[in-house]
Write a protein that holds these residues in place. Structure first.
Motif, short mmCIF file in Angstrom:
data_model
loop_
_atom_site.label_atom_id
_atom_site.label_comp_id
_atom_site.label_asym_id
_atom_site.label_seq_id
_atom_site.Cartn_x
_atom_site.Cartn_y
_atom_site.Cartn_z
N GLY A 29 0.85 -1.18 0.00
CA GLY A 29 0.00 0.00 0.00
C GLY A 29 0.89 1.24 0.00
N VAL A 30 0.49 2.29 -0.72
CA VAL A 30 1.34 3.48 -0.80
C VAL A 30 0.49 4.75 -0.76
CG1 VAL A 30 1.36 3.49 -3.34
CG2 VAL A 30 3.25 4.57 -2.09
N VAL A 75 4.44 7.04 2.33
CA VAL A 75 4.28 6.05 3.39
C VAL A 75 3.87 4.71 2.78
CG1 VAL A 75 3.05 5.47 5.51
CG2 VAL A 75 3.56 7.86 4.99
N HIS A 131 2.70 0.68 3.40
CA HIS A 131 2.13 -0.32 4.31
C HIS A 131 2.26 -1.71 3.69
CE1 HIS A 131 0.18 3.28 5.96
NE2 HIS A 131 0.01 2.58 7.07
N ASN A 164 0.25 -4.43 3.63
CA ASN A 164 -1.09 -4.96 3.92
C ASN A 164 -1.73 -5.36 2.60
OD1 ASN A 164 -1.59 -2.47 2.79
ND2 ASN A 164 -2.77 -1.67 4.51
N ASP A 211 2.30 -0.52 8.99
CA ASP A 211 3.13 0.61 8.57
C ASP A 211 4.60 0.20 8.59
OD1 ASP A 211 4.40 3.17 8.38
OD2 ASP A 211 2.63 4.12 9.27
#
Lengths: 502, 67
Positions: free
Chosen positions: A14-15, A141, A143, A145, A401
């Motif tokens: 995830g971004v 950021v 993640h 996930n 994260d």
């Protein structure tokens, strides 16, 4: 006899880009990967922009069942986006608006854990590198996930090398049973539900990030109407001898033991399929319904129907698979999955199932959905907060994260089976026991002369026409034992290509 | 992981669907209290590193679908 289960993991992360009016995931992913690659000491050798990914070998539309059904929609190959090959043998690229990292080919499940952790370090460093080029107040950021909690999912896929002569139908039955029930230890945990028709009142917490998104039993798709067993038939190896089982039914794990068991137990089940070793078939009656039934029940008591009206819990089915796996190991040995690693997987498989059966909180150090739930339940008790509190959703998200200063998984007391030293080394150095060794060493030593790379070949520019393609159709060849000395001895790519072809 | 006697076992089978057997897990609040006592330091740390604007962060977390 089962063949060596060479395996690997590809993760779409995830971004988000923070501090901009509208975060564009493709731009953010490209920036992230470019920042990492251009920050490396030897950019070209590290597979920078000068080494392009070679798409010659890509054919994601090929179907393992033979002719694909007319409604099957094969995925497109996106050739224009950032695509780097790293000296550890991994591929780091933009796929479907996510940064994606494929580990190098590994010879066993433990090695996959090491390279999966190295991938996290690479993403961490990429975030730090992006920080240095972004204006103040902006941040990318990442993640690890598989869902944004709003109905959008992205994958963590596993790959296993299999013997082409095994009928695909036989793989489907055993793999489906395992994929539906292994969620009890592979689930990364999710607050709420994204399957249509259900609300958080029905499912406040579930085992898996991915379970809500499976709508078919078997199929070619990966982005729509996702199947439990994916039929993409793209071996990236000698297609006469091998198939690569492309598994899309798994969560990205933060717990090292969960990754070890996800890959290790699956490698064992697939080796057993090759050896035709099941003494009891556990075909699940309605797998699509069962995936959700298992995920939506953290009490682990709900039963699903197998065979002729017999019902069992997911844990009972896992214990039965374990029993058969032990019998298979006693009779056939564990060579195909690595003797020591296979033994460790069997031992931990039993420990985790036994812990889950007695009291899931006992495996909070090994299983992500348990670790995450523990953080949430403890935090809720402290703050007297409801499950629907937005801060609970924030804890659930922040578990994944990858920023060290924010990661909750890295504070949750998860058991380590790798060392920092081996993980750091795996950021730049390839595994020694698969063809990834050859790819990684060549990139490190002759990167400036490699014009293209992919899973099963490298293309060298040796200073005169024509370009020379070195095929690597055997995933178990090109190891340190095979070519380590050769690579030490050759001082130019021309010499290497010369000696390889003689 | 607690040390437990490792025994071979066979999976029990059931003739009928027994979803009805499913009962609630032990009182959630009781369990929460126990965990709270267990991981007190960790909860301090979570309170420290949790995004301050949690609600916004979660609301704005939207991804494009992938594979």
């Amino acid at each position: 006899m089962a063949i060596t289960k060479i395996c690997g993991i590809e993760t779409e992360y995830g971004v988000v880009q923070r501090g901009v009016a509208e975060s564009n995931p493709v731009t953010a992913s490209s920036l992230l990967i470019n920042a990492y690659v251009s920050g490396l000491a030897v950019p070209a050798a590290a597979g920078g922009p000068s080494v392009r990914w070679d798409f010659e070998d890509e054919s994601p539309g090929r179907d393992a069942r033979g002719a694909a059904p007319p409604d099957a929609s094969p995925p497109d190959v996106e050739t224009h986006l950032v695509n780097a090959v790293l000296t550890n043998g991994a591929r780091f690229y933009v796929d479907h608006a996510h940064p994606e990292l494929s580990t190098p080919e590994c010879a066993d499940a433990r090695s996959v854990v090491v390279f999966d952790r190295a991938a996290e370090v690479i993403l961490e460093r990429a975030m730090a590198a992006a920080d240095r080029v972004l204006p103040a107040g902006q941040e990318i950021v990442v993640h690890k996930n598989n869902s944004d909690g709003k109905g959008n999912s992205y994958g963590c896929h596993e790959n296993y090398l299999m013997d082409r002569s095994v009928p695909f139908g036989r793989i489907v039955v055993a793999a489906t049973t395992h994929f539906v029930t292994r969620q009890v230890f592979t689930g990364a945990g999710k607050v709420g539900v994204e399957a249509s028709g259900l609300t958080a009142a029905d499912v406040p917490y579930q085992l898996s990030q991915r379970a809500d998104f499976f709508e078919a039993e078997v199929g070619l798709e990966t982005t729509l109407k996702r199947p439990i067993v994916n039929t993409r038939d793209e071996p990236h190896a000698d297609a006469q001898r091998y198939r690569r089982l492309h598994v899309i039914a798994g969560d990205a794990n933060l717990a090292e033991v969960a990754t070890l068991l996800k890959v290790g137990t699956t490698a064992i089940v697939l080796a057993m399929v090759e050896d035709d070793a099941f003494d009891r078939s556990l075909a699940i009656r309605n797998p699509v319904q069962a995936v959700r039934a298992v995920s939506h029940d953290p009490s682990l008591r709900r039963t699903i129907e197998v065979g002729d009206g017999v019902t069992m819990t997911a844990l009972e089915i896992q214990f039965e698979l374990l029993r058969q796996a032990r019998k298979w190991a006693d009779e056939r040995g564990l060579e195909s999955v690595g003797e020591d690693v296979g033994g460790d997987v069997l031992r931990r498989w039993e420990e985790v199932l036994t812990g889950l059966e007695a009291d899931p909180d006992r495996v909070a150090g090994q299983v992500d959905w348990v670790a995450k739930r523990r953080l949430i339940d403890g935090w809720r008790a402290r703050h007297d907060a409801e499950m629907g509190d937005p801060r609970v959703a924030a804890i659930a998200l922040q578990y994944h994260d990858l920023r060290p200063e924010r990661s909750l998984a890295r504070r949750a007391g998860l058991e380590r089976i790798t060392t920092d030293h081996e993980v750091q080394r795996a950021v730049t150095e390839p595994p020694v026991d698969t063809r990834a060794y050859f790819r990684g060493r060549c990139l490190a030593k002759f990167g400036e002369s490699i014009v293209a790379a992919n899973w099963d070949s490298l293309v060298f520019d040796i200073g005169r026409e024509p370009l020379r393609r070195v095929p690597m159709m055997e995933p178990s060849r090109g190891t340190e034992a095979h070519v380590g000395r050769l690579l030490d001895e050759c001082s130019t790519p021309a010499e290497l290509v010369e000696r390889l072809s003689s | 992981m607690p040390e437990r006697e490792q025994k071979k076992r066979t999976a029990p089978q059931r003739e009928a669907d027994d979803v009805a057997e499913v009962t609630d897990a032990p009182q959630a609040s009781e369990r929460g209290e126990e965990i709270k006592a267990d991981i007190d330091d960790l909860l301090d740390e979570i309170d420290e590193v949790l995004e301050t604007n949690a609600e916004d962060f979660v609301r704005s977390y939207v991804q494009k679908g992938g594979q």
